[in-house]
Write an enzyme that holds these catalytic residues in place. Sequence first.
Site, PDB file in Angstrom:
ATOM      1  N   GLN A  78       4.314 -47.290  67.824  1.00  0.00           N
ATOM      2  CA  GLN A  78       5.470 -46.387  67.830  1.00  0.00           C
ATOM      3  C   GLN A  78       5.422 -45.451  66.631  1.00  0.00           C
ATOM      4  O   GLN A  78       6.026 -45.696  65.594  1.00  0.00           O
ATOM      5  CB  GLN A  78       6.776 -47.174  67.843  1.00  0.00           C
ATOM      6  CG  GLN A  78       7.955 -46.253  68.054  1.00  0.00           C
ATOM      7  CD  GLN A  78       9.240 -46.989  68.311  1.00  0.00           C
ATOM      8  OE1 GLN A  78       9.295 -48.196  68.426  1.00  0.00           O
ATOM      9  NE2 GLN A  78      10.319 -46.238  68.396  1.00  0.00           N
ATOM     10  N   PHE A  79       4.701 -44.340  66.802  1.00  0.00           N
ATOM     11  CA  PHE A  79       4.524 -43.381  65.707  1.00  0.00           C
ATOM     12  C   PHE A  79       5.851 -42.792  65.243  1.00  0.00           C
ATOM     13  O   PHE A  79       5.966 -42.315  64.116  1.00  0.00           O
ATOM     14  CB  PHE A  79       3.554 -42.268  66.105  1.00  0.00           C
ATOM     15  CG  PHE A  79       4.143 -41.214  67.000  1.00  0.00           C
ATOM     16  CD1 PHE A  79       4.636 -40.031  66.465  1.00  0.00           C
ATOM     17  CD2 PHE A  79       4.207 -41.402  68.373  1.00  0.00           C
ATOM     18  CE1 PHE A  79       5.182 -39.049  67.285  1.00  0.00           C
ATOM     19  CE2 PHE A  79       4.749 -40.441  69.198  1.00  0.00           C
ATOM     20  CZ  PHE A  79       5.241 -39.257  68.652  1.00  0.00           C
ATOM     21  N   THR A  80       6.891 -42.841  66.078  1.00  0.00           N
ATOM     22  CA  THR A  80       8.170 -42.232  65.715  1.00  0.00           C
ATOM     23  C   THR A  80       8.848 -42.930  64.538  1.00  0.00           C
ATOM     24  O   THR A  80       9.811 -42.388  63.977  1.00  0.00           O
ATOM     25  CB  THR A  80       9.140 -42.188  66.912  1.00  0.00           C
ATOM     26  OG1 THR A  80       9.371 -43.520  67.379  1.00  0.00           O
ATOM     27  CG2 THR A  80       8.563 -41.332  68.037  1.00  0.00           C
TER      28      THR A  80
END
Length: 154
Positions: A78-80
Site C-alpha cells: 500500500q504505497f499510499t
Amino acid sequence: MRALVQRVSEASVSVDGKTVGSIGKGLLVFLAVGRNDEESDINYLVNKITNLRVFYDDEEKFNRSCLDVGGHILLVSQFTLYADTRKGRRPSFIDAAPPEMAQSLFQTAYAKFQETGLRVEGGKFQAYMMVSLVNDGPVTLMIDSPEKEGSPGR
C-alpha cells in the site's frame, strides 16, 4: 518503510473478485516502501512486527506476539501510506519508492516473513485490491522503519 498493522480475527484480499490471500487470527500488514529504503528496513520491520506483543495473555495483557500465538500474516502492498497531504487537495507520493524498486523490496519482505515460520498470505502487487477484515480490539499500529533504535533518521 512504513507498515500499518492491524490485529485481526480474520482478513482476506481479493483481485478481480477472486480471493488471493486469506488468514484467520493474526496481523494484517499494509506495507509501503519508501524511496530510501533498503534491506535493513525490511529486517527491522519483519522482526518488529512478528515479535510485537499485541495479543493477550491469560491476564488479558498485551504480552504475546504473533509468533507466540501461532498467528498468521496477511501482507498487502500500500504505497499510499507515503501520501503527503500537507499541500493542496491531491496527495503527493514523492516519498514512495518507484514501482520496480518497491516490488523487489516487497517480495523480499514477503520472503522474510515466510522465514519466520508463520503462515503468510499476500495481495497482488500493483493490483486494485479489495481487503476485508475483522479488526480485533480494534488494535491498529503504525510502524516506520526510520524510527528504529539508533537510526540517525533520513
